[in-house]
Scaffold this active site. Structure first.
Site, mmCIF file in Angstrom:
data_model
loop_
_atom_site.group_PDB
_atom_site.id
_atom_site.type_symbol
_atom_site.label_atom_id
_atom_site.label_comp_id
_atom_site.label_asym_id
_atom_site.label_seq_id
_atom_site.Cartn_x
_atom_site.Cartn_y
_atom_site.Cartn_z
ATOM 1 N N LYS A 135 -83.160 -5.831 2.355
ATOM 2 C CA LYS A 135 -83.231 -5.991 0.900
ATOM 3 C C LYS A 135 -84.334 -7.009 0.623
ATOM 4 O O LYS A 135 -84.130 -8.018 -0.066
ATOM 5 C CB LYS A 135 -81.845 -6.442 0.396
ATOM 6 C CG LYS A 135 -81.650 -6.379 -1.097
ATOM 7 C CD LYS A 135 -81.699 -4.976 -1.698
ATOM 8 C CE LYS A 135 -81.727 -5.083 -3.212
ATOM 9 N NZ LYS A 135 -82.144 -3.840 -3.877
ATOM 10 N N ASP A 192 -68.876 1.879 7.288
ATOM 11 C CA ASP A 192 -67.718 2.495 6.621
ATOM 12 C C ASP A 192 -68.183 3.734 5.854
ATOM 13 O O ASP A 192 -67.490 4.755 5.820
ATOM 14 C CB ASP A 192 -67.016 1.508 5.668
ATOM 15 C CG ASP A 192 -65.819 0.822 6.329
ATOM 16 O OD1 ASP A 192 -65.888 0.557 7.548
ATOM 17 O OD2 ASP A 192 -64.808 0.549 5.633
HETATM 18 MN MN MN Z 1 -65.930 -3.203 8.664
#
Ligand code: MN
Ligand code: NAD
Ligand code: IPM
Length: 361
Positions: free
Chosen positions: A189, A250
């Protein structure tokens, strides 16, 4: 023959349920197939912490470092320890304490129906994330001032060192070279964080020169998330910092059918002989703990990564194939479209492996 000692920490919540299945799988390899692995089960986790305050004793950590080839960990996190101090001590005690700077998280879909994207099947999802594992905001540097007042100040410092950034970037490039992957995406970023993430960009630009056969692309993490959903096929290796790596894996897990399918290895990538830590990406899922609902396949694929690390890559492939076959036959838990319990799903894969071993050996 060298015996590989593997420390086992089942942990909390669904940790013991999936590790029980993983140990039965490992036993298939040690007892039926004679692989030289010795298991060392450690009583560590919330239960132990609540009993006597012990998290990860320094002498246990150094015994692991000295004697073990690997650690297999279930998950940590228990509602009775809301501050999660035991989980941080154990998990970060191993990741940081053993200097396991590469958290390697393969994202591979094993069945078409597990991919939640419209018109995409399993072939679209096959990449690996290299998550920096010893720095960033996870370094724990910071503090609170005037806590609990309306003037409170809370700081978590984002630590990025040239050495730390360079070694995870190198691990990603080396992995691409070794496995014949042609593209490495580095996600940062640096538009909003020019100091810390400028270091990532500059180091990436320097290192890419040493890997001319690999297409190296620097992207912003927000755009990476967009492209992971819109056009996941393009990704082969992704390398990023600790926090972004946590989040993006995730998201990756969602692309492969959920956290019940996501495996990980924590390595000191430059010295493969050093002890390494293997754990499913998922946590302790307290809301489904003790109900025989947890998917053991993430733990099985994690055992595959462990066996591959110890020098048996063909065993890792067999496990992956057996899991894929069980999924195709619907012999799996509910989160991935089946109706079996944790134990029966585990049995199904072990039966397939025994059958395959009988057939070819
Ligand atoms: Mn995690
Ligand atoms: P989680 O991974 O435990 O659960 C997220 C969701 O995924 C839940 O809906 C859960 O039911 C589902 N899920 C996870 N694993 C599954 C499995 N094997 N089979 C079926 N469904 C599964 O994440 P969370 O709820 O954010 O965290 C719970 C606790 O675990 C917290 O204390 C957290 O800090 C901890 N945690 C630990 C680790 C670790 O030890 N490596 C990793 C992540 C979270
Ligand atoms: C993971 C987990 C951990 C992390 C938590 C439990 C601290 O989410 O392994 O992905 O953030 O690294």
């Amino acid at each position: 023959m060298k015996v590989n000692k593997v420390a086992v920490i089942a942990g909390d919540g669904i940790g013991p349920e999936v590790i029980r299945e993983a140990l039965l799988l490992l036993r298939h390899y040690t007892v039926d197939r004679g692989l030289p692995i010795e298991l060392w089960e450690l009583d560590l986790g919330a239960e132990r912490y609540l009993r006597d305050g012990v998290t990860l004793p320094p002498e246990v950590r150094s015994a692991i470092e000295r004697e073990c080839a690997a650690v297999l960990l279930g998950a940590l996190g228990d509602p009775r320890v809301p501050g999660l101090e035991h989980a941080r001590d154990i998990l970060f005690g191993l990741r940081f304490g053993l200097d396991l700077y590469a958290n390697v998280r393969p994202v591979k879909a094993l069945a078409d129906r597990l991919v939640p994207l419209k018109n995409r099947g399993k072939d679209a999802i096959d990449f690996v994330v290299f998550r920096e594992n010893t720095e960033g905001v996870y370094a724990g540097i910071g503090g609170q001032l005037r806590r609990g007042t309306s003037d409170e100040i809370a700081i978590s410092e984002d630590i990025n060192t040239r050495r730390g950034v360079e070694r995870i970037l190198r691990a990603a490039f080396e992995h691409a070279r070794k496995t014949g992957r042609r593209r490495v995406h580095m996600a940062d970023k640096s538009n909003a964080m020019p100091h810390a993430h400028g270091l990532w960009r500059r180091t990436f630009d320097e290192l890419r020169e040493q890997y001319p056969e690999i297409e190296a692309r620097a992207v912003y993490i927000d755009a990476l998330c967009l492209h992971l959903i819109q056009d996941p096929d393009q990704f082969e290796v992704i390398v990023t910092n600790n926090l972004f790596g946590d989040i993006v894996t995730d998201l990756g897990a969602a692309l492969q059918g959920g956290l019940g399918m996501a495996a990980s290895a924590n390595l000191h990538a430059a010295a493969p002989d050093r002890v390494a830590l293997f754990e499913p990406v998922h946590g302790s899922a307290p809301e489904i703990a003790g109900k025989n609902l947890a998917n053991p396949f993430a733990a099985f694929l994690t055992v595959g990564l462990l066996l591959e690390h110890l020098g048996w890559p063909e065993e890792a492939s067999r496990i992956e194939r057996a899991v894929a076959t069980a999924l195709d036959a619907g012999q799996c838990t509910r989160d991935v479209g089946g109706s079996l319990g944790t134990d029966a799903a585990g049995d199904a894969v072990r039966r397939l492996l025994r059958g395959a071993d009988g057939a070819d050996g």
